[in-house]
Design an enzyme around this catalytic site. Sequence first.
Site, PDB file in Angstrom:
ATOM      1  N   GLU A  14      -1.487   2.959  -7.091  1.00  0.00           N
ATOM      2  CA  GLU A  14      -0.872   1.753  -7.337  1.00  0.00           C
ATOM      3  C   GLU A  14      -2.504   0.852  -7.789  1.00  0.00           C
ATOM      4  O   GLU A  14      -3.441   1.158  -7.365  1.00  0.00           O
ATOM      5  CB  GLU A  14      -0.674   0.955  -5.955  1.00  0.00           C
ATOM      6  CG  GLU A  14      -0.222  -0.094  -5.891  1.00  0.00           C
ATOM      7  CD  GLU A  14      -1.192  -1.191  -6.587  1.00  0.00           C
ATOM      8  OE1 GLU A  14      -0.943  -2.267  -7.251  1.00  0.00           O
ATOM      9  OE2 GLU A  14      -2.316  -1.401  -5.912  1.00  0.00           O
ATOM     10  N   CYS A  62      -0.616  -6.292  -2.027  1.00  0.00           N
ATOM     11  CA  CYS A  62      -0.406  -4.987  -2.390  1.00  0.00           C
ATOM     12  C   CYS A  62       1.122  -4.891  -2.202  1.00  0.00           C
ATOM     13  O   CYS A  62       1.921  -5.269  -1.209  1.00  0.00           O
ATOM     14  CB  CYS A  62      -1.185  -4.004  -1.512  1.00  0.00           C
ATOM     15  SG  CYS A  62      -0.735  -2.304  -2.071  1.00  0.00           S
ATOM     16  N   CYS A  65       1.103  -0.853   0.620  1.00  0.00           N
ATOM     17  CA  CYS A  65       0.879  -1.090   2.028  1.00  0.00           C
ATOM     18  C   CYS A  65       1.038  -2.494   2.307  1.00  0.00           C
ATOM     19  O   CYS A  65       0.263  -3.264   2.962  1.00  0.00           O
ATOM     20  CB  CYS A  65      -0.506  -0.640   2.342  1.00  0.00           C
ATOM     21  SG  CYS A  65      -1.990  -0.930   1.043  1.00  0.00           S
ATOM     22  N   HIS A  69      -0.790  -5.483   5.329  1.00  0.00           N
ATOM     23  CA  HIS A  69      -1.525  -6.790   4.821  1.00  0.00           C
ATOM     24  C   HIS A  69      -1.119  -7.876   5.502  1.00  0.00           C
ATOM     25  O   HIS A  69      -1.656  -8.746   6.056  1.00  0.00           O
ATOM     26  CB  HIS A  69      -1.729  -7.025   3.218  1.00  0.00           C
ATOM     27  CG  HIS A  69      -2.796  -6.174   2.653  1.00  0.00           C
ATOM     28  ND1 HIS A  69      -3.955  -6.483   2.914  1.00  0.00           N
ATOM     29  CD2 HIS A  69      -2.502  -5.120   1.849  1.00  0.00           C
ATOM     30  CE1 HIS A  69      -4.748  -5.582   2.126  1.00  0.00           C
ATOM     31  NE2 HIS A  69      -3.996  -4.923   1.271  1.00  0.00           N
ATOM     32  N   ARG A 491      -4.155   4.028   4.190  1.00  0.00           N
ATOM     33  CA  ARG A 491      -5.490   4.158   3.389  1.00  0.00           C
ATOM     34  C   ARG A 491      -6.819   4.283   3.944  1.00  0.00           C
ATOM     35  O   ARG A 491      -7.771   4.560   3.445  1.00  0.00           O
ATOM     36  CB  ARG A 491      -5.396   3.572   1.919  1.00  0.00           C
ATOM     37  CG  ARG A 491      -4.369   3.985   1.026  1.00  0.00           C
ATOM     38  CD  ARG A 491      -3.963   2.943  -0.149  1.00  0.00           C
ATOM     39  NE  ARG A 491      -2.762   3.494  -0.641  1.00  0.00           N
ATOM     40  CZ  ARG A 491      -1.625   3.143  -0.100  1.00  0.00           C
ATOM     41  NH1 ARG A 491      -1.446   2.354   0.941  1.00  0.00           N
ATOM     42  NH2 ARG A 491      -0.757   3.845  -0.734  1.00  0.00           N
ATOM     43  N   SER A 514      -9.501   0.543  -0.173  1.00  0.00           N
ATOM     44  CA  SER A 514     -10.073   0.835  -1.437  1.00  0.00           C
ATOM     45  C   SER A 514     -11.239   0.190  -1.929  1.00  0.00           C
ATOM     46  O   SER A 514     -11.878   0.716  -2.890  1.00  0.00           O
ATOM     47  CB  SER A 514      -8.792   0.708  -2.453  1.00  0.00           C
ATOM     48  OG  SER A 514      -7.835   1.653  -2.259  1.00  0.00           O
ATOM     49  N   CYS A 558      -5.412   2.598  -4.100  1.00  0.00           N
ATOM     50  CA  CYS A 558      -4.563   1.403  -4.140  1.00  0.00           C
ATOM     51  C   CYS A 558      -5.440   0.283  -4.527  1.00  0.00           C
ATOM     52  O   CYS A 558      -5.925  -0.499  -3.714  1.00  0.00           O
ATOM     53  CB  CYS A 558      -3.954   1.258  -2.685  1.00  0.00           C
ATOM     54  SG  CYS A 558      -2.356   0.337  -2.589  1.00  0.00           S
ATOM     55  N   CYS A 561      -5.275  -4.236  -4.105  1.00  0.00           N
ATOM     56  CA  CYS A 561      -5.948  -4.943  -3.011  1.00  0.00           C
ATOM     57  C   CYS A 561      -7.234  -4.883  -3.196  1.00  0.00           C
ATOM     58  O   CYS A 561      -8.187  -5.834  -2.472  1.00  0.00           O
ATOM     59  CB  CYS A 561      -5.286  -4.399  -1.786  1.00  0.00           C
ATOM     60  SG  CYS A 561      -5.800  -2.464  -1.525  1.00  0.00           S
TER      61      CYS A 561
END
Lengths: 587, 414
Positions: A14, A62, A65, A69, A491, A514, A558, A561
Site C-alpha cells: 500500500e 490508511c 490497516c 488508525h 504491521r 512503516s 504500508c 501512513c
Amino acid sequence: MGKHVVVDPITRIEGHLRIEAILDDNNTIVDAYSSSTMWRGIEVIMKGRDPRDVPLLAMRICGVCTGTHYYTSTQTVEHALGVVPPKNARLVRNLIQGSLYIHDHVVHFYHLHALDWVDVVSALKADPAKAAEEARKWASMLKDPITGETIRPWKDGVGEFKAVQDRLTKFVKAGRLGPFANAYWGNKSYKLTPEQNLVAVGHYLDALQIQREMAKLMAIFGGKNPHPQSLVVGGVTCVQDIQNPARLGHFGDILGLSREFIYRAYLPDILMAGTVYAEEALAGIGRGLGNYMAYGDFRMDDNPWYQGKTLFPQGLVLNMDLTKVYDVDQSKITEDVTHSWYEYKGTDKPLHPFEGQTNPKYTGFKPDGTLDPKGKYSWIKSPIYDDHRVEVGPLARMIVGYARGDERIKHYVDWLLKSGNLPAKALFSTVGRTAARAIETALMVDVMKEWLTELAKNVAAGDLSTWTEYDFEKLTKGKELKGYGLTEAPRGALGHWIRIKDGKVENYQAVVPSTWNGAPRDYKNRMGAYEASLIGTTLSNPDQPLEILKTIHSFDPCIACAVHVIDTKGKELGVYKVEPVGGACFI
Amino acid sequence: MQFFDREHLRSIFTKPTNYINTNRGKEYYDNLYKKMEKRLNELKAQQPVKEAEIKFQELLETWELSRRDFLKWVSATTAMLMLPPQFEPLVAQAAEVMNRVPIIWINIQDCAGNTEALLRSASPTVDELILEYLSVEYQEVIMAAAGDQAEENLHKAVKDFDGKYLLFVEGSIPVGMPEAFTIGRHPKTGVEHVKHLAEHAAAVIAVGACACFGGVPAAYPNPTGAVGVMDIVKGKPIVNIPACPANPANITGVVIHYILTGELPELDSLLRPKFAFGYRIHDNCERRAHFDAGEFVEEWGDEGAKNNFCLYKMGCKGPFTFNNCSIVRYNEGTNWPIGVGRGCIGCSEPDFWDKYATERPLADSDIQPPGLHGVEATVDEVGLGILTATAIGIGVHAVASAIAGKKDETKEEQ
C-alpha cells in the site's frame, strides 16, 4: 564497483516506495536506501477540528490497516479526555482489530508476498497427484495447538489441483498474463518444486475468496470494510448488533471458516516455505537491525491507560538478546530529519512528537534521477527510541512476547518451530518475519473466539452498555489536554499523539509502523530497518531484484501512513493560501 | 456564498437531474436494447485483449462458479443499472466480452482503500473473475511485476491499447505541490502521470472520494493543493464514482454499462452515475420510519440506539447524501454504517470532510416529523436551523477560508 539498482515502484504494497541498492562485483548488496515518494498532510488537516471527529479522519491515513488508525485515534482522544469505554466496547474493539489482523495477514501472505516465494509459471509443470501428496505432507506435520489433533490439508484432491493447473494454463496460453505479467518467473532464487508451487497457487486463489469472508467480520460490528464506522469517543455504537444473536452467530461462523483456512492452508504453506528456504533463514538473510520494539495491545481487562494486561506485551529487545527485555516508555521516542525532506528550525536534535516540527524541505533527486543518500532522500522521518533504531511488527511482537516469557505466545511460537524442526534463531531473518506473522494469525483467530464468547456472555447477563457518558464542554472548556494512543497495527507499533486546546485539536501526530521500518538514515548515519535488512543479500540477477522484493515485502510495507503529513508553515502553495500552522510537530 | 443556506438545501432535495427515470416506456427500452445488441456484436467481432481467446463459459467452470451464481450476479447487476429484466441476457453477454476492454489502474495520493474494497467485495460475487478476465494490465497493489518491469507493463499497455483502455484513478492529485508525488526510475510527478495516461485512454474513471473531489488530502487547509481528476483532465469522458471507499458494485456497474453501450452511464452534475447516486441515503434508509415518527437516538447507546431509532440528531447526513449504500450495503450486504448505529458521514459528496463528517447534525434543534406538510417542510426547517446554528464550527470556516484562498489566487493571476 557493481551495479546501482533502482526499484520504483515497489508494487504489492500500500502506498509509494522506492528502493535503491548498491551491489558489489558479486551482486551482493553493500548499501541500500529506502525512500517514500508521496505525502498528503493529514495532521495539518486535523488541526482546529473537534476531537470527536478526528478518529474518522485519522482512519483514512490508511485503507489497509484502516480500523487500527480509527481505534488508536479514538483511544488517543479518550486518553486526553480521561474517558474509559465500557467492557462491551473493549471487546468489540478487540474483535474489530482482531478481524483486521487475520484478514490483513492472510491477504499479505498470499496476495502481496507469496509471489516472492512461489513461481506461478513453474506450477504449470507440476504433477497434480504429487501436489496432493505434498499438501498432505506439510499439513500432517502440524498438530492443532488446542486439541492436539493432526491438521488435515485444506485441499488434497488430485482433481482440485488439476483444476487449478488448468485455470493457470488457460491464462498463460492466452498470452497476456494481466496482473501476473512480466514478473520474475524462472528466477534462480525461487526454490519450491513445481508441486509445491501448485499447492501454494491453489491456496492463493482460494484465499481470494476466504479473505472476502474475513472482511465481513469487520463489517458485522464495524458497518463496513475497509473504513468501519462504529467507534466513537467513549465507546462503540453497534449496540443493536451485539445483542443480535444472528450477528454473533454470523461472526462465529466466519471465525470458524477463517480458522480452518489459517490452520489447514496458511500454516502448512509457511512450514513448507520455511523448510525449503531454511538455509536462508539460518544464515540470517534479511535480519536487519536486530532491535525489536512492541507497544503491546489488545486489552484483556478493563483497567484503563496501559495498566492492565494485554495480549501482546510491550517491550524492547536489543541485539537479538532474548534474555533481556526493557520496558517501553513513550517519552523516549524522538524523530530525526537529517535525511528526510524536512528541516528543523532552531535545533538539529531529534524531537519527541509533542515538541517536534516539520518544515518541508524538498531537495529532489540527483540530476541522474537517483536518490542523494548524503543529503535528504525520503518523505519519511527517522524515528529513534532511546537512541536505538528499532524494527516493529509481528516479529517484534513475537520476540518481545517470547522474551517476556508470555505463555500463550511461547506456546504458539514453539509449536510452529518444533513442527518444522527449526531453531529459534531462524526467526531473525526474512523467513522468520514471514513466519512470525503466520504464528500470530493462528494465535489471534483462537483468542478472538474467546472474546466473542466473553461478549456474548456479558450481553446475555444483561450488560448492554456500549458508551461511557462524558460532558465534552465541561472537560475541554478553557483547558489544555494531552493524550496518546499506543497500539499494535498488524504491521507493528503505532502511536498517535494529540493536544487539545479549548475543545479543538491544537496538534496531532502519528508515528506509524512503516515510519519505524521504512525510515531513511538518521543523524548518526544509522540505517532504517528496510535498509539494514537488505545489506548482505545477494541478487541472483540484478535486473530481476526478486530478493529485494522478498525482504521488503516481509515487513508488509504500508507507506501512505508513514508519510501522511506536512507542515506548510509560511509556504504559499500556488493553489490555496494556507494559514500558518506554527509550532507543529508532524512526521 | 453560504454553503448551508436554505436555497442550497432546497436544491439538494429537489434537483431533478439527480433522479433516474426507472420507467421510460417501451419505445425507449426497445431502442436501447437494439443499441446494446449492436455494440455487443461489434465487441464480439473484435480481438480480445489477450492474444488467444479464453472462453468465458469454460472459465466459469474452472472458477467453480455455478451457472446459477452467474445468473444471480447478472440479475443483480441489471437491477443495479436500473434496467428492466429483459436486459439480463445482454448483461450476461457483456460479461462474456469483457476481455475486449483493457484496464489500467493507478494510485496517486491514496490510501488504497478503494483497491482494498474492490478486492474484498463479494457483491457481485463474480468480481474476482471479472477482474482477471477483464485484463487488468497495471494495478500496483496486486500486480506481480515491480520497478522497471512494472513500468514496462504500463508502457506496453499504453502503446498496445492506445485510445482503448479504461483508466481508473485512485487518490487525489497534488497540483499545488507536485513534488508531493513522484513515481518511476526517472521520477514523474502525479500530475504528469495522470495527464499522460488520460490522454491515451478511452475514458477516465475516478474511483473514491479522493480521485473524484480531492477527498481527505483536499480537506481544509488542503496542504498539497490536492484536486480530483476532473480538475486536471480535459477533453476525455470522465465518470466519478465517489464515496470512501467507492462501493465496488458501482465500479462493476460502470464497467458493464460501458461495455453495453460504449458510453458512460447517465451522469449527474457532479459526473456521478445516476443509477448509483440518484437517491438520497435517506430515501431508502431502514430507520426512515423512525425519522418520520420523530423517534431519534439522542445519545450513543441510549434506549433509542437499542431500538434502531433515527440517527439524525447524532449527526447522520443521510438526508443530504446521494448514494445507493442503503440499498447495496457493504461486504455482500453484511452491514452498513447506519446499520451499526453510526450516522452517514456523506462520503459521496464533495468536501464532505469539511461539511458533513461530524458527530453533530447540521442543525441541532427543531427536527419535526413531516406531518401534513411532508418532508420538504422538514427540510426547510433544517435549513432554518442551520442559518441560526452557532455550532457548525470548522466546517463553514474551513470551506469559507478555502474559497477565500482561491479568490486570492485568481486575483494574483490577473
